[in-house]
Design a protein around this motif. Structure first.
Motif, PDB file in Angstrom:
ATOM      1  N   SER A 140      -4.802  -0.540  -3.540  1.00  0.00           N
ATOM      2  CA  SER A 140      -6.137  -0.760  -3.745  1.00  0.00           C
ATOM      3  C   SER A 140      -7.062   0.005  -2.802  1.00  0.00           C
ATOM      4  N   TRP A 141      -6.483   0.980  -1.859  1.00  0.00           N
ATOM      5  CA  TRP A 141      -6.882   1.790  -0.851  1.00  0.00           C
ATOM      6  C   TRP A 141      -8.034   0.914   0.361  1.00  0.00           C
ATOM      7  N   ASP A 142      -7.545  -0.257   0.320  1.00  0.00           N
ATOM      8  CA  ASP A 142      -7.866  -0.934   1.457  1.00  0.00           C
ATOM      9  C   ASP A 142      -7.488  -0.481   2.599  1.00  0.00           C
ATOM     10  N   LEU A 143      -8.105  -0.296   3.761  1.00  0.00           N
ATOM     11  CA  LEU A 143      -8.078   0.031   5.027  1.00  0.00           C
ATOM     12  C   LEU A 143      -7.090  -0.808   5.884  1.00  0.00           C
ATOM     13  N   LEU A 144      -5.799  -0.673   6.181  1.00  0.00           N
ATOM     14  CA  LEU A 144      -4.851  -1.892   6.836  1.00  0.00           C
ATOM     15  C   LEU A 144      -5.032  -1.540   8.010  1.00  0.00           C
ATOM     16  N   ALA A 145      -4.944  -0.166   8.589  1.00  0.00           N
ATOM     17  CA  ALA A 145      -4.997   0.099  10.032  1.00  0.00           C
ATOM     18  C   ALA A 145      -5.810   1.544  10.215  1.00  0.00           C
ATOM     19  N   TYR A 146      -6.202   1.963  11.257  1.00  0.00           N
ATOM     20  CA  TYR A 146      -6.814   3.052  11.439  1.00  0.00           C
ATOM     21  C   TYR A 146      -6.749   3.281  13.108  1.00  0.00           C
ATOM     22  N   ASN A 147      -7.147   4.719  13.323  1.00  0.00           N
ATOM     23  CA  ASN A 147      -7.260   4.678  14.768  1.00  0.00           C
ATOM     24  C   ASN A 147      -8.542   5.277  15.089  1.00  0.00           C
ATOM     25  N   GLY A 176      -3.564   2.400 -12.365  1.00  0.00           N
ATOM     26  CA  GLY A 176      -2.965   2.395 -13.951  1.00  0.00           C
ATOM     27  C   GLY A 176      -1.453   2.021 -13.844  1.00  0.00           C
ATOM     28  N   LYS A 177      -0.930   1.994 -12.592  1.00  0.00           N
ATOM     29  CA  LYS A 177       0.538   1.641 -12.720  1.00  0.00           C
ATOM     30  C   LYS A 177       0.745   0.075 -12.703  1.00  0.00           C
ATOM     31  N   ASN A 178      -0.489  -0.700 -12.084  1.00  0.00           N
ATOM     32  CA  ASN A 178      -0.626  -2.028 -12.329  1.00  0.00           C
ATOM     33  C   ASN A 178      -1.960  -2.447 -12.550  1.00  0.00           C
ATOM     34  N   PRO A 179      -2.122  -2.638 -13.903  1.00  0.00           N
ATOM     35  CA  PRO A 179      -3.846  -2.750 -14.153  1.00  0.00           C
ATOM     36  C   PRO A 179      -4.062  -3.989 -13.958  1.00  0.00           C
ATOM     37  N   THR A 194      -8.618  -5.041  -9.658  1.00  0.00           N
ATOM     38  CA  THR A 194      -9.625  -5.360 -10.997  1.00  0.00           C
ATOM     39  C   THR A 194     -10.880  -6.192 -10.126  1.00  0.00           C
ATOM     40  N   ALA A 195     -10.738  -6.898  -9.013  1.00  0.00           N
ATOM     41  CA  ALA A 195     -11.913  -7.424  -8.325  1.00  0.00           C
ATOM     42  C   ALA A 195     -12.765  -6.355  -7.610  1.00  0.00           C
ATOM     43  N   LEU A 196     -12.140  -5.443  -7.120  1.00  0.00           N
ATOM     44  CA  LEU A 196     -12.772  -4.158  -6.595  1.00  0.00           C
ATOM     45  C   LEU A 196     -13.473  -3.260  -7.498  1.00  0.00           C
ATOM     46  N   VAL A 197     -12.818  -3.237  -8.797  1.00  0.00           N
ATOM     47  CA  VAL A 197     -13.550  -2.250  -9.757  1.00  0.00           C
ATOM     48  C   VAL A 197     -14.696  -3.016 -10.432  1.00  0.00           C
ATOM     49  N   ASP A 198     -14.524  -4.366 -10.480  1.00  0.00           N
ATOM     50  CA  ASP A 198     -15.742  -5.082 -10.931  1.00  0.00           C
ATOM     51  C   ASP A 198     -16.927  -5.031  -9.689  1.00  0.00           C
ATOM     52  N   ALA A 199     -16.615  -5.307  -8.512  1.00  0.00           N
ATOM     53  CA  ALA A 199     -17.614  -5.262  -7.800  1.00  0.00           C
ATOM     54  C   ALA A 199     -18.154  -3.959  -7.622  1.00  0.00           C
ATOM     55  N   LEU A 200     -17.674  -2.848  -7.686  1.00  0.00           N
ATOM     56  CA  LEU A 200     -18.101  -1.532  -7.660  1.00  0.00           C
ATOM     57  C   LEU A 200     -19.001  -1.053  -9.024  1.00  0.00           C
TER      58      LEU A 200
END
Length: 279
Positions: free
Chosen positions: A125-132, A185-188, A194-200
């Protein structure tokens, strides 16, 4: 034929290594078969004894995903063994739901070590799990965000400052959304996506317009062009690497396009405090 033989041997080995007591059956010294009997596996999995016997005999029969899941549960396979079972059966593995799974400490250390090159880890879902630090100072304002908003797509479409940060926001947004939609689309039915798309759709008219066009784009390494408020223009080449131990995670790494860009990234990382969000 070789794949069918491998599948038969794998099932037999796991059946013979599973104690009857582990599945609620009585053991005892009178058993001639180590582990479970074929008929026991068949009954516990909801298939006929004849069909399961054919499977262990490497017969040319079709195996559904539902039966593979049932066999996986009956034989108490590990996630790696389950993946191997699906591969041997030549069946697509059901997509895992996007979750904020912990990032391995070694991978997290690698992300930090990549400074001054921006890097981060994402899930489907492209959540940022870690970043520098470099990535945090490039994008700005990440540490104070709630988890559901610490997401690359959310930031791209809801933060006004992203339009100034990315020199060609329209093209970048279209390309990134195409990659995101291809992955989604690989896991619709994934609830997080789904929640992210609805919010956007509710929060961003630009997202709603682009999403309705059904953009699809395969990932390809490319150069991104930034206009950072503190260090000026930075051209960065980026690529994405799969995390072998967790197929739901990817490491995204940005590398400077030129020596001048490398110097700007060093300056960006050396800023005294995290860069606040722009806009």
């Amino acid at each position: 034929m070789m794949r069918r033989k491998e599948l038969a041997g794998f099932l037999r080995s796991r059946r013979e290594s599973l104690a009857p007591e582990a599945v609620g059956l009585a053991g005892g010294s009178r058993r001639r078969t180590p582990g479970l009997r074929r008929e026991e596996v068949a009954q516990l999995s909801g298939v006929s004894v004849t069909w399961y016997t054919w499977l262990e005999q490497a017969r040319d029969i079709t195996v559904s995903r539902q039966v593979l899941e049932s066999l996986s549960r009956t034989l108490q396979l590990t996630p790696a063994e389950r993946s191997h079972l699906f591969a041997l059966a030549d069946a697509p593995l059901p997509a895992e739901p996007a979750r904020r799974m912990p990032v391995n400490p070694t991978l997290r250390a690698l992300v930090d070590t990549l400074d001054p090159n921006p890097a981060h880890v994402i899930n489907p879902s492209w959540d940022l799990l870690a970043y520098n630090r470099a990535y945090a100072n490039l994008v700005g304002g990440l540490d104070d965000l709630p988890d559901e908003e610490r997401n690359s797509i959310w930031l791209l479409f809801t933060r006004p400052g992203m339009r100034a940060l990315l020199l060609d926001w329209q093209r970048e947004a279209r390309d990134i959304l195409g990659q995101f939609r291809a992955a989604a689309g690989k896991n619709p039915d994934d609830p997080r996506t789904t929640a992210l798309v609805d919010a956007l759709l509710a929060a961003s008219p630009a997202f709603a317009s682009m999403w309705s066009a059904h953009p699809i784009k395969a990932f390809a390494s490319a150069t991104k062009h930034f206009n950072h408020p503190h260090v000026g223009r930075i051209d960065i080449n980026y690529t994405k690497l799969a995390v072998a131990e967790d197929v739901t995670q990817h490491l995204v790494v940005f590398l400077p396009a030129t020596r001048d860009d490398a110097k700007r990234l060093e300056r960006l990382t050396e800023l005294d405090r995290p860069v606040p969000a722009q806009g």
